[in-house]
Enzyme design. Structure first.
Site, PDB file in Angstrom:
ATOM      1  N   TYR A 134       3.339  -4.440  -9.942  1.00 59.21           N
ATOM      2  CA  TYR A 134       2.976  -3.331 -10.578  1.00 59.21           C
ATOM      3  C   TYR A 134       2.512  -3.594 -12.235  1.00 59.21           C
ATOM      4  O   TYR A 134       2.923  -4.025 -12.787  1.00 59.21           O
ATOM      5  CB  TYR A 134       3.824  -2.250 -10.282  1.00 59.21           C
ATOM      6  CG  TYR A 134       3.732  -1.676  -9.645  1.00 59.21           C
ATOM      7  CD1 TYR A 134       2.924  -0.848  -8.141  1.00 59.21           C
ATOM      8  CD2 TYR A 134       4.962  -1.532  -8.512  1.00 59.21           C
ATOM      9  CE1 TYR A 134       2.777  -1.106  -6.980  1.00 59.21           C
ATOM     10  CE2 TYR A 134       5.371  -0.865  -7.572  1.00 59.21           C
ATOM     11  CZ  TYR A 134       4.585  -0.518  -6.533  1.00 59.21           C
ATOM     12  OH  TYR A 134       4.561   0.133  -5.560  1.00 59.21           O
ATOM     13  N   CYS A 163      46.189 -10.948  14.692  1.00 63.14           N
ATOM     14  CA  CYS A 163      46.561  -9.541  13.919  1.00 63.14           C
ATOM     15  C   CYS A 163      47.125  -9.155  12.667  1.00 63.14           C
ATOM     16  O   CYS A 163      48.572  -9.189  12.851  1.00 63.14           O
ATOM     17  CB  CYS A 163      45.743  -8.491  14.658  1.00 63.14           C
ATOM     18  SG  CYS A 163      45.903  -6.615  13.965  1.00 63.14           S
ATOM     19  N   ASP A 167      12.291  -4.481 -11.920  1.00 67.21           N
ATOM     20  CA  ASP A 167      13.828  -5.659 -12.130  1.00 67.21           C
ATOM     21  C   ASP A 167      12.701  -6.605 -11.464  1.00 67.21           C
ATOM     22  O   ASP A 167      12.923  -7.553 -10.610  1.00 67.21           O
ATOM     23  CB  ASP A 167      15.080  -4.924 -11.558  1.00 67.21           C
ATOM     24  CG  ASP A 167      15.970  -6.176 -12.059  1.00 67.21           C
ATOM     25  OD1 ASP A 167      15.817  -6.515 -13.344  1.00 67.21           O
ATOM     26  OD2 ASP A 167      16.781  -6.042 -11.758  1.00 67.21           O
ATOM     27  N   CYS A 226      40.868  -7.833  17.510  1.00 61.68           N
ATOM     28  CA  CYS A 226      42.308  -8.492  17.698  1.00 61.68           C
ATOM     29  C   CYS A 226      42.977  -7.279  18.845  1.00 61.68           C
ATOM     30  O   CYS A 226      41.632  -6.227  19.100  1.00 61.68           O
ATOM     31  CB  CYS A 226      43.288  -6.692  17.100  1.00 61.68           C
ATOM     32  SG  CYS A 226      44.513  -6.543  17.187  1.00 61.68           S
ATOM     33  N   GLU A 233       7.492   6.228 -16.275  1.00 67.51           N
ATOM     34  CA  GLU A 233       7.809   5.396 -15.525  1.00 67.51           C
ATOM     35  C   GLU A 233       8.920   4.447 -14.802  1.00 67.51           C
ATOM     36  O   GLU A 233       9.991   4.484 -15.823  1.00 67.51           O
ATOM     37  CB  GLU A 233       6.322   4.344 -15.592  1.00 67.51           C
ATOM     38  CG  GLU A 233       6.201   3.498 -16.949  1.00 67.51           C
ATOM     39  CD  GLU A 233       4.913   3.416 -17.214  1.00 67.51           C
ATOM     40  OE1 GLU A 233       4.639   2.234 -17.729  1.00 67.51           O
ATOM     41  OE2 GLU A 233       3.550   3.927 -17.193  1.00 67.51           O
ATOM     42  N   CYS A 239      49.317  -5.605  13.689  1.00 69.63           N
ATOM     43  CA  CYS A 239      49.627  -5.935  15.190  1.00 69.63           C
ATOM     44  C   CYS A 239      50.389  -7.305  15.005  1.00 69.63           C
ATOM     45  O   CYS A 239      51.476  -7.577  16.826  1.00 69.63           O
ATOM     46  CB  CYS A 239      49.582  -5.302  15.931  1.00 69.63           C
ATOM     47  SG  CYS A 239      48.252  -5.880  17.341  1.00 69.63           S
ATOM     48  N   CYS A 256      48.123  -1.741  18.950  1.00 69.08           N
ATOM     49  CA  CYS A 256      47.761  -2.420  17.208  1.00 69.08           C
ATOM     50  C   CYS A 256      47.610  -1.099  16.930  1.00 69.08           C
ATOM     51  O   CYS A 256      47.131   0.160  17.199  1.00 69.08           O
ATOM     52  CB  CYS A 256      46.447  -2.728  17.292  1.00 69.08           C
ATOM     53  SG  CYS A 256      46.372  -2.958  15.809  1.00 69.08           S
ATOM     54  N   LYS A 297      18.681   3.234 -19.256  1.00 71.88           N
ATOM     55  CA  LYS A 297      19.205   2.328 -17.787  1.00 71.88           C
ATOM     56  C   LYS A 297      19.803   3.441 -16.492  1.00 71.88           C
ATOM     57  O   LYS A 297      19.958   4.860 -17.168  1.00 71.88           O
ATOM     58  CB  LYS A 297      19.818   1.741 -18.908  1.00 71.88           C
ATOM     59  CG  LYS A 297      19.795   0.615 -19.295  1.00 71.88           C
ATOM     60  CD  LYS A 297      19.546  -0.936 -18.368  1.00 71.88           C
ATOM     61  CE  LYS A 297      18.999  -2.264 -18.916  1.00 71.88           C
ATOM     62  NZ  LYS A 297      18.950  -3.562 -18.533  1.00 71.88           N
ATOM     63  N   LYS A 325      11.580   1.228 -14.605  1.00 71.22           N
ATOM     64  CA  LYS A 325      11.387   0.235 -15.320  1.00 71.22           C
ATOM     65  C   LYS A 325      12.056  -1.350 -13.771  1.00 71.22           C
ATOM     66  O   LYS A 325      12.513  -1.293 -13.147  1.00 71.22           O
ATOM     67  CB  LYS A 325      12.416   0.275 -16.053  1.00 71.22           C
ATOM     68  CG  LYS A 325      13.122  -1.420 -16.357  1.00 71.22           C
ATOM     69  CD  LYS A 325      13.535  -1.441 -18.070  1.00 71.22           C
ATOM     70  CE  LYS A 325      13.648  -2.607 -18.759  1.00 71.22           C
ATOM     71  NZ  LYS A 325      13.994  -4.001 -18.484  1.00 71.22           N
TER      72      LYS A 325
HETATM   73  S1  IVH Z   1       5.915  -1.830 -21.154  1.00 66.22           S
HETATM   74  C1  IVH Z   1       5.755  -2.541 -25.780  1.00 66.22           C
HETATM   75  N1  IVH Z   1       7.000  -1.011 -18.425  1.00 66.22           N
HETATM   76  O1  IVH Z   1      10.737  -4.370 -19.362  1.00 66.22           O
HETATM   77  C2  IVH Z   1       6.163  -2.475 -24.317  1.00 66.22           C
HETATM   78  N2  IVH Z   1       8.271  -2.612 -19.434  1.00 66.22           N
HETATM   79  O2  IVH Z   1      11.469  -5.860 -22.765  1.00 66.22           O
HETATM   80  C3  IVH Z   1       6.469  -3.572 -23.497  1.00 66.22           C
HETATM   81  N3  IVH Z   1       9.359  -3.495 -17.865  1.00 66.22           N
HETATM   82  O3  IVH Z   1      10.172  -8.085 -19.142  1.00 66.22           O
HETATM   83  C4  IVH Z   1       7.187  -3.274 -21.648  1.00 66.22           C
HETATM   84  N4  IVH Z   1       8.611  -2.503 -16.086  1.00 66.22           N
HETATM   85  O4  IVH Z   1       8.357  -6.593 -17.888  1.00 66.22           O
HETATM   86  C5  IVH Z   1       7.259  -1.614 -19.501  1.00 66.22           C
HETATM   87  N5  IVH Z   1       7.283   0.153 -16.811  1.00 66.22           N
HETATM   88  C6  IVH Z   1       7.080  -0.934 -17.145  1.00 66.22           C
HETATM   89  C7  IVH Z   1       9.062  -1.621 -16.889  1.00 66.22           C
HETATM   90  C8  IVH Z   1       8.627  -3.344 -18.353  1.00 66.22           C
HETATM   91  C9  IVH Z   1       9.884  -3.180 -16.989  1.00 66.22           C
HETATM   92  C10 IVH Z   1      10.161  -5.500 -18.279  1.00 66.22           C
HETATM   93  C11 IVH Z   1       9.136  -5.636 -18.821  1.00 66.22           C
HETATM   94  C12 IVH Z   1       9.740  -6.303 -19.950  1.00 66.22           C
HETATM   95  C13 IVH Z   1      10.839  -5.714 -20.338  1.00 66.22           C
HETATM   96  C14 IVH Z   1      10.909  -4.681 -21.743  1.00 66.22           C
END
Ligand code: IVH
Length: 687
Positions: free
Chosen positions: A229, A422, A124, A440, A120, A425, A446, A320, A122
């Site tokens: 989510y 400018c 932010d 300009c 899935e 020129c 120019c 990442k 991650k």
């Molecule tokens: S699972 C035991 N799934 O990343 C596992 N975390 O250190 C618990 N985060 O601040 C986390 N997307 O909020 C999981 N698809 C995702 C995530 C996710 C973002 C964040 C979470 C936490 C950090 C994990």
């Protein structure tokens, strides 16, 4: 209404409203018009006002209603909120390392089957635990230190994507974990609004989400639009858990919780790597920021076997992507001049690796932006490079602004101001009122604008020098053979044939075309100068009105505005252009080189039936090309406009005429076919 009926009605309304909320905020597929939603909402509000006992915590009317808190109450998590191990190696090797670890821990050998992973995004933002008892949201808490978080239920209620009540056969206790975040469009819109009110803006969506959830006043939190989510579970009771993580997410979605659609179940390291690559491609098209993807062993039984090390599960990892934002310092602020003379302030930066490349410059867009962000030399700034977009300075980290300690340092630390001239020129830099972009004013001289200016000058509707196109202009300018349009008339055959791929014959042809262009019309000459906001039609109006170049050059703003269709913006552009001595110099050189024009050309046409009338041409005429029709109209003192308005006198329509014809009908403008058009020009049409 009696209390019983009121209670029943309120219940129906709540279910209806929650259903629409779910369709709108979670499924992105509205089921009713906004007005109908508002009507249901108001009816429920009225019912609850009449029967305060009906106002339950899970009522949709209670999303924004809480009072400001003195402080957040601590919440002890029934199941600790763990963090997740981060794989900082952004290459495929990062995924292989995780898969290898999992296999080793599970005692799998080379011959054993691949491990299935739920993959899935991650997100932010900020991790949140939502506690539902019998399907009703009773508490929301931040992660805190993992053991104890803060109660933020009031603020979480303002997030429309989070259901206040779940759907279907829900377990008596269900804790859902997920991420609260701010989408990019919501972030931009919020900042836009703040700017308009002269209030502080957010540095990035992450800070927006965190700051909003940690607001003590829910009314303030409600102002910041957040999303959510779900990605996992906390404590649950009375639920026969699905066997896999993917199954858990499916179940949460079925309860009405938002679960991101960008997820999958893949097999082995190759599956992880493919997902990582696919989402990286997708990253910039997503409406929210992600800083990587998350891999989780799909089987809950295997998750259990793997267990935890310190505070991190062995069964999950975050893989990442290169960061799209980074911190660096500003070494200088300069301005760049674009092909059209647009002046862009640019920050020169200490080199920083961001978005996968080393960045040393970032745009500040324009003067107002540079001032608004208050970027100064020596500042630490957030630089963003998303996809192939030009790197930009997002914000200054004010806490890190150097103190003015040494006398003389003030210059380094002062607010940005555009230079007066400018840098390329030396011509004056001008910013028309109401425009964001400064330019300009040395359009003809120019070097930054040279190629553009020459191409425009030689264009078909300007001095019409056949054969002087892109490639040739490029060579002439890059080899410093030509600086201004006047230099064109000093070109000799010898110089021309030294150019790459230039045969003697074609060189002679171009020289002949240049020679021929010397005899032109005043209108073409004015247009050729490339004065900002002076297109072909305006050039013709000016030629007709003033009759000579000297008269035009001598005109002030008021006089210019007496020309039909010339307003303050155009008039100011013209005055600015002729106020720049460099431009006047080039005009003198052009005259000295023998460029001449016929003046007062339109006088004879004034009595024609077309004089002063505005035409719009649309569709394909049976015999006339659009250019031919235009020439005929203009030769008789008429004008051709690009779009239909109340000021349009005639629309000449041919085959496949589209919206312009429709607009003409709407506005009841006279519509002519080619035959009627010819008749009109011949002076026979009466309308
Ligand atoms: S699972 C035991 N799934 O990343 C596992 N975390 O250190 C618990 N985060 O601040 C986390 N997307 O909020 C999981 N698809 C995702 C995530 C996710 C973002 C964040 C979470 C936490 C950090 C994990």
């Amino acid at each position: 209404m009696n209390p019983e009926r009121a209670a029943a009605r309120a219940e129906i309304l709540r279910r209806e409203i929650e259903r629409h909320n779910h369709a709108y905020y979670v499924l992105d597929a509205p089921t009713v018009p906004d007005a109908e939603y508002d009507r249901l909402f108001r009816e429920l509000q009225a019912l609850e006002a009449g029967h305060p006992g009906l106002r339950s915590a899970d009522s949709p009317t209670q999303r924004v209603g809480g009072k400001p808190l003195p402080e957040f109450a601590p919440v002890r998590h029934a199941v600790p909120m763990l963090s997740i191990r981060t794989e900082t190696d952004t290459e495929p090797s990062g995924a292989r390392a995780f898969d290898a670890r999992v296999r080793r821990e599970l005692g799998l050998g080379e011959g054993d089957a691949l491990v299935d992973y739920a993959v899935e995004l991650k997100f932010d933002g900020l991790a949140i635990n939502l506690r539902y008892e019998n399907g009703v949201l009773v508490q929301a808490a931040t992660r805190g230190d993992g053991e104890t978080g803060e109660e933020v239920t009031q603020n979480i209620r303002t997030v429309r994507r989070i259901p206040l009540r779940l759907a279907g056969a829900v377990p008596p206790l269900l804790e859902v974990r997920g991420e609260v975040f701010m989408s990019r469009p919501d972030f931009e819109r919020y900042n836009e609004k703040q700017r308009a009110r002269g209030r502080a803006t957010l540095v990035n969506p992450r800070n927006g989400a965190a700051g909003s959830i940690r607001q003590l006043d829910p009314a303030m939190a409600a102002e910041r639009p957040l999303s959510f989510y779900a990605y996992g579970l906390g404590d649950t009771r009375g639920w026969n858990l699905p066997a896999t993580h993917a199954g858990v997410l499916d179940a949460l979605a079925a309860f009405g919780l938002p679960v991101c659609e960008h997820r999958a179940v893949v097999a082995g390291a190759d599956g992880l790597i493919a997902f990582h690559a696919r989402m990286r491609e997708m990253r910039d098209a997503l409406p929210f920021d992600i800083d990587g993807v998350v891999y989780k062993v799909n089987s809950l039984a295997l998750q259990q076997r793997l267990g935890f090390v310190t505070r991190e599960p062995r069964w999950a990892v975050a893989h990442k992507y290169p960061a799209e934002e980074a911190l660096t310092t500003v070494e200088a602020i300069e301005v760049q001049v674009g092909r059209t003379g647009a002046i862009t302030p640019v920050a020169r930066l200490a080199p920083v690796f961001v978005g996968g490349v080393t960045v040393t410059n970032a745009t500040l867009h324009n003067e107002a932006e540079a001032r608004r962000k208050d970027v100064r030399i020596g500042d630490t700034v957030v630089v963003r490079r998303a996809g192939d977009v030009i790197p930009e300075v997002v914000a200054v980290v004010m806490e890190r602004r150097p103190k003015k300690d040494l006398p003389g340092d003030e210059a380094l630390h002062s607010a940005f101001a555009l230079p007066k001239n400018c840098p390329v020129c030396g011509s004056a830099i001008e910013r028309p009122e109401d425009e964001a972009i400064a330019r300009c004013s040395g359009g003809l001289v120019c070097p930054a604008q040279r190629k553009q200016a020459l191409l425009h000058f030689a264009g078909r509707r300007a001095l019409d020098i056949e054969g002087l196109g892109d490639k040739l202009v490029e060579q002439l300018v890059d080899n410093a053979i030509i600086k201004t349009p006047a230099d064109l008339y000093k070109l000799g055959l010898l110089k021309m044939i030294t150019l790459e791929r230039m045969a003697e014959k074609s060189a002679a042809n171009i020289l002949a075309a240049i020679e021929k262009s010397k005899a032109t019309t005043l209108a073409r000459f004015i247009f050729a100068l490339g004065i900002r906001n002076v297109g072909e039609a305006t050039a013709k109006d000016l030629a007709r009105f003033f009759g000579s170049l000297d008269a035009l050059m001598a005109a002030d703003i008021d006089r210019l505005q007496q020309v039909p269709d010339v307003g303050p913006v155009v008039a100011a552009s013209i005055v600015r252009f002729f106020a720049e001595p460099h431009n006047v110099e080039v005009i003198e050189q052009l005259r000295a080189a023998g460029v001449t024009w016929t003046e007062g050309e339109a006088v004879a046409a004034v009595s024609s039936p077309v004089a002063g009338k505005t035409f719009v041409l649309t569709g394909t005429l049976p015999t006339l090309t659009r250019d031919a029709a235009r020439d005929m109209i203009e030769a008789l003192g008429g004008k051709v406009a690009g779009s239909v308005s109340k000021k349009t006198d005639y629309v000449v329509a041919g085959a496949e005429a589209g919206s312009k014809l429709e607009k003409a009908r709407d506005l009841e403008v006279a519509i002519l076919d080619e035959a009627q058009f010819r008749e009109l020009l011949a002076g026979g049409h009466k309308s």
